[in-house]
Design an enzyme around this catalytic site. Structure first.
Site, short mmCIF file in Angstrom:
data_model
loop_
_atom_site.label_atom_id
_atom_site.label_comp_id
_atom_site.label_asym_id
_atom_site.label_seq_id
_atom_site.Cartn_x
_atom_site.Cartn_y
_atom_site.Cartn_z
N GLU A 37 -39.89 12.38 -10.50
CA GLU A 37 -38.72 12.06 -9.68
C GLU A 37 -37.66 13.16 -9.81
O GLU A 37 -37.39 13.65 -10.91
CB GLU A 37 -38.16 10.71 -10.13
N LYS A 109 -36.28 6.26 -1.73
CA LYS A 109 -36.21 5.16 -2.71
C LYS A 109 -35.29 4.05 -2.23
O LYS A 109 -34.15 4.29 -1.83
CB LYS A 109 -35.71 5.73 -4.04
N CYS A 145 -40.11 5.38 -8.64
CA CYS A 145 -39.58 4.83 -9.89
C CYS A 145 -39.28 3.33 -9.81
O CYS A 145 -40.17 2.50 -9.84
CB CYS A 145 -38.35 5.63 -10.32
#
Length: 238
Positions: A37, A109, A145
């Site tokens: 990430e 995200k 994540c």
């Protein structure tokens, strides 16, 4: 059955280091390369200045150079970075680049943690991830994540027929260690996980891999300087 060699690059921060990892991975026969990430900057969401961290997709410098490398070496890339869109929106994103050098798409995200060591609300707005992209290595899912902890992420990936999902992370799986204390470049990667997800009338098996700092698992490793590649061969249905 065919075999896909996956390379998870424990590399962050500079374009030279990122590009070198791709060349090493391609030389080892990898068809898919992923980074942790926010790989172009390392994880800065701990109240560090983010000036200059954000760039445009697909016309930013990282995406342009990565497209050229993917086309030259014939590999599929997952490149997480801090994205700024044309209207000024800021996202924690991952660009998927196909082996012909074209941008297959961008995953942004959706779920942003906000607490000690990971103050993402101060830097990003929620995106529309996860996402599934048609690539030379199959239908590739990407979830970034924190999104992996939410069941709707896996429902969406199953609905969109992901064959393999890459999950770039900047956190540690070690209990009690906040994300801000985990440097993605020093991580270890589980080679393969399986998660089950139900849909009405059927059940799909979803394979996913983490790229970032996690617990140790068996996998082939190639080290040079302070960098590391984790290589794993995955069987694919023809």
């Amino acid at each position: 059955m065919s075999v896909l060699r996956l390379a998870l690059a424990q590399v962050t921060s500079t374009m030279d280091r990122l590009a070198n990892a791709i060349r090493v991975a391609a030389g080892q026969g990898a068809g898919l390369v992923s980074y942790p990430e926010l790989s172009t900057t390392s994880y800065f969401c701990v109240h560090r200045a983010a000036d200059g961290a954000f760039e445009r997709v697909p016309d930013g410098p990282t995406t342009r150079e990565m497209c050229a490398l993917a086309r030259e070496l014939g590999v599929v890339l997952v490149v997480p970075l801090a994205e700024r869109d044309s209207s000024g929106g800021r996202y924690n994103s991952a660009v998927v680049i196909d082996s012909d050098g074209t941008v297959a798409g961008t995953c942004r995200k959706r779920h942003l943690p906000h607490g000690p060591g990971s103050w993402e609300h101060d830097y990003f707005q929620p995106g529309d991830g996860p996402a599934v992209f048609a690539t030379a290595v199959g239908r590739l899912g990407v979830a970034i994540c924190w999104d992996r902890y939410f069941p709707e992420t896996w429902q969406a990936l199953a609905r969109d027929r992901a064959e393999l999902t890459v999950v770039p992370i900047a956190s540690t799986l070690d209990p009690g260690k906040p994300a801000g204390h985990a440097r993605p470049a020093s991580g270890r990667v589980p080679a393969r996980h399986v998660r089950r997800d139900r849909q009405p009338g059927r059940r799909r098996i979803l394979r996913w891999v983490l790229c970032g700092r996690t617990v140790r698992q068996r996998a082939r490793r190639i080290r040079w300087r302070q960098e590391e590649l984790i290589l794993r061969d995955l069987e694919q249905a023809c």
